[in-house]
Design a protein around this motif. Structure first.
Motif, short mmCIF file in Angstrom:
data_model
loop_
_atom_site.label_atom_id
_atom_site.label_comp_id
_atom_site.label_asym_id
_atom_site.label_seq_id
_atom_site.Cartn_x
_atom_site.Cartn_y
_atom_site.Cartn_z
N PHE A 1 -28.49 43.08 4.92
CA PHE A 1 -28.26 42.76 3.51
C PHE A 1 -26.91 43.31 3.05
O PHE A 1 -26.15 42.61 2.35
N VAL A 2 -26.60 44.55 3.44
CA VAL A 2 -25.29 45.12 3.08
C VAL A 2 -24.17 44.28 3.69
O VAL A 2 -23.16 43.99 3.03
N ARG A 3 -24.38 43.86 4.94
CA ARG A 3 -23.36 43.04 5.63
C ARG A 3 -23.10 41.73 4.89
O ARG A 3 -21.95 41.33 4.66
N VAL A 4 -24.16 41.02 4.50
CA VAL A 4 -23.96 39.72 3.85
C VAL A 4 -23.49 39.89 2.42
O VAL A 4 -22.81 39.01 1.88
N LEU A 5 -23.83 41.02 1.78
CA LEU A 5 -23.33 41.29 0.44
C LEU A 5 -21.82 41.51 0.48
O LEU A 5 -21.08 40.92 -0.32
N LEU A 6 -21.37 42.34 1.42
CA LEU A 6 -19.93 42.53 1.59
C LEU A 6 -19.27 41.25 2.06
O LEU A 6 -18.13 40.95 1.67
N GLY A 7 -19.98 40.50 2.89
CA GLY A 7 -19.44 39.23 3.38
C GLY A 7 -19.23 38.23 2.26
O GLY A 7 -18.28 37.44 2.30
N ALA A 8 -20.10 38.26 1.26
CA ALA A 8 -19.93 37.36 0.12
C ALA A 8 -18.71 37.76 -0.70
O ALA A 8 -17.95 36.90 -1.19
N VAL A 9 -18.50 39.07 -0.85
CA VAL A 9 -17.36 39.57 -1.62
C VAL A 9 -16.04 39.23 -0.92
O VAL A 9 -15.04 38.91 -1.57
N THR A 10 -16.05 39.30 0.42
CA THR A 10 -14.83 39.05 1.20
C THR A 10 -14.76 37.62 1.74
O THR A 10 -13.93 37.32 2.59
N PHE A 11 -15.67 36.76 1.27
CA PHE A 11 -15.69 35.34 1.64
C PHE A 11 -15.90 35.11 3.13
O PHE A 11 -15.43 34.13 3.69
N GLN A 12 -16.66 36.01 3.78
CA GLN A 12 -17.00 35.82 5.19
C GLN A 12 -18.29 35.03 5.34
O GLN A 12 -18.59 34.51 6.41
N ASN A 13 -19.08 34.99 4.29
CA ASN A 13 -20.28 34.16 4.26
C ASN A 13 -20.49 33.62 2.86
O ASN A 13 -19.81 34.03 1.91
N SER A 14 -21.44 32.73 2.72
CA SER A 14 -21.71 32.09 1.44
C SER A 14 -22.18 33.10 0.39
O SER A 14 -22.84 34.09 0.72
N LEU A 15 -21.85 32.83 -0.87
CA LEU A 15 -22.35 33.66 -1.97
C LEU A 15 -23.87 33.55 -2.08
O LEU A 15 -24.52 34.43 -2.64
#
Length: 255
Positions: free
Chosen positions: A163-177
């Motif tokens: 969850f932390v990974r995808v949350l940061l990923g959303a902020v850095t545009f590495q995965n979908s919001l």
């Protein structure tokens, strides 16, 4: 005797394990994991979970009762999540919980189905009694029982890290919001259904509170923001983050 469906279920877990191992080895050696192996991993997961869901729920039915039963079924939740990962940009860490589950399922299948067919049985427990399972199967059974709780705890902590990974990923545009929103809902369900998840979240909350938020030198505003964040989560989940099992989970018996 194992059915064709049972072999297909096991095949899905073995496919997931082999594919995930290939990906994890690639990451460990600083390689670039192939999206093809990622897709294949979750294809194995979808096959296995589809069979389990069909066995536990029966054929899909167009009524509210069936839908409600499906929504609260853990296997359905993991199936839906696997489908989401299958259709999304690869998040390698998302494979780890599925790989851990598949490891235990594959070992149990090997012990109960494959080993009795290919290994000699053990000596009878009593004179004139039936032969016992192969010695290797007994050792495998002990290992699975000994390590199961530890593995499920690892799954719970890994799911928090995801969850932390995808949350940061959303902020850095590495995965979908959309990904952290979907995964947050999944974790909410895990909180209600899994004692391992509740314990992991409570432990993480305690460590963050003691070692980060209330550490000397940290501005008081950090603690205020953290408490507000926990309040929002509590309102969404219907229970305190560091509290005990929710009433609904307790009534259902948890996991």
């Amino acid at each position: 005797m194992a059915t064709t469906q049972h072999y297909l279920w096991a095949a899905g877990h073995f496919v997931l394990l082999v594919s995930a191992l290939k990906i994890f080895l690639s990451v460990a050696t600083f390689g670039s994991p192939s999206p093809w192996w990622y897709k294949l991993s979750f294809t194995g997961a979808l096959l296995s979970y589809a069979i389990v869901c069909q066995k536990s729920l029966g054929p899909p039915q167009p009524n509210i009762a069936y839908l409600r039963k499906a929504i609260i079924d853990e296997n359905v939740q993991y199936f839906i999540l696997a489908f989401y990962w299958w259709t999304s940009k690869p998040v390698t860490l998302a494979l780890l919980p599925y790989a851990i589950f598949s490891l235990f399922h594959a070992l149990t299948f090997a012990r109960t189905t494959l080993m009795p067919q290919f290994l000699p049985p053990g000596p009878p427990a009593t004179a004139g009694g039936p032969p016992t399972p192969p010695p290797l199967a007994k050792k495998l059974q002990v290992w699975v029982k000994t390590n199961y709780d530890r593995a499920m705890s690892l799954v719970a902590y890994t799911e928090i890290i995801i969850f932390v990974r995808v949350l940061l990923g959303a902020v850095t545009f590495q995965n979908s919001l959309l990904t952290p929103l979907i995964y947050a809902h999944f974790l909410r369900q895990r909180f209600y259904q899994s004692a391992f998840t509740r314990h992991a979240l409570a432990t993480v909350d305690k460590n963050v509170d003691e070692k980060i938020v209330r550490r000397a030198g940290v501005p008081p505003v950090v603690g205020t923001m953290y408490e507000k964040a926990k309040g929002l989560i509590a309102g969404w989940t219907g229970t305190a983050l560091s509290g005990g099992a929710p009433a609904a989970a307790a009534a259902a018996g948890g996991r």
